[in-house]
Design an enzyme around this catalytic site. Structure first.
Site, PDB file in Angstrom:
ATOM      1  CG  MET A  46       3.453 -11.577 -13.260  1.00 47.26           C
ATOM      2  SD  MET A  46       2.037 -10.900 -12.545  1.00 47.26           S
ATOM      3  CE  MET A  46       1.270 -10.239 -13.971  1.00 47.26           C
ATOM      4  N   PRO A  47       3.424 -14.669 -15.719  1.00 50.62           N
ATOM      5  CG  PRO A  47       3.385 -16.711 -16.780  1.00 50.62           C
ATOM      6  CD  PRO A  47       3.154 -16.061 -15.468  1.00 50.62           C
ATOM      7  CG  PHE A  48       0.894  -9.369 -19.773  1.00 53.96           C
ATOM      8  CD1 PHE A  48      -0.263  -8.979 -19.119  1.00 53.96           C
ATOM      9  CD2 PHE A  48       1.096  -8.924 -21.068  1.00 53.96           C
ATOM     10  CE1 PHE A  48      -1.197  -8.167 -19.743  1.00 53.96           C
ATOM     11  CE2 PHE A  48       0.179  -8.109 -21.708  1.00 53.96           C
ATOM     12  CZ  PHE A  48      -0.970  -7.728 -21.042  1.00 53.96           C
ATOM     13  CB  ILE A  99       2.531 -19.819 -13.495  1.00 47.31           C
ATOM     14  CG1 ILE A  99       1.289 -20.320 -14.229  1.00 47.31           C
ATOM     15  CG2 ILE A  99       3.670 -19.505 -14.436  1.00 47.31           C
ATOM     16  CD1 ILE A  99       0.574 -19.231 -15.010  1.00 47.31           C
ATOM     17  CB  THR A 115       5.720 -10.619 -21.295  1.00 47.28           C
ATOM     18  OG1 THR A 115       5.460 -10.129 -22.619  1.00 47.28           O
ATOM     19  CG2 THR A 115       6.893  -9.879 -20.697  1.00 47.28           C
TER      20      THR A 115
END
Length: 136
Positions: free
Chosen positions: A1-3, A33, A72
């Protein structure tokens, strides 16, 4: 789960959208992802009310086409996958948004599963056995 946060100078909505697509597709292709794991903040700086600073550090000559990509994500990807991600982001940013690869500045920040709350005040990735986390 990248931000993901993408900041560009004088980009406009179409270029920002293209940059967002480029980064998302690169994340799906290189680190696997899920395609619906899509959390981004896209910001256009007009040079008056907000701007971006850049320089020619380490021999890379950047200009007003600079794009900062801050990602992130949870720790655990190999250096090889990270390098593939940087390369693919630069390729797709050029293909989709016309951004020169020299102007694509990417930084990854890694953290732990407990550092994420995906809503409802719960650290979903830190639940026992990954309860409630699809694809984990």
């Amino acid at each position: 789960m990248p931000f993901v946060r993408i900041d560009a100078l004088g980009a406009g909505p179409e270029r920002l959208d293209a940059l967002g697509r480029a980064v998302h597709e690169a994340l799906v292709e290189t680190i696997g992802i899920p395609p619906d794991d899509h959390f981004q903040v896209l910001t256009d700086h007009d040079g008056v009310n907000g701007t971006l600073r850049y320089g020619g550090y380490l021999g890379v000559r950047r200009d007003e086409g600079i794009v900062y990509v801050a990602i992130t994500l949870r720790a655990g990807r190999s250096e090889e996958r990270k390098r593939a991600l940087y390369r693919r982001i630069a390729e797709l940013a050029h293909a989709y948004a016309g951004t020169e690869p020299r102007n694509v500045f990417v930084v990854l920040t890694e953290n732990a599963s407990v550092d994420w709350s995906l809503g409802e005040g719960v650290a979903q990735y830190a639940l026992p056995d990954g309860e409630g986390v699809p694809g984990r």
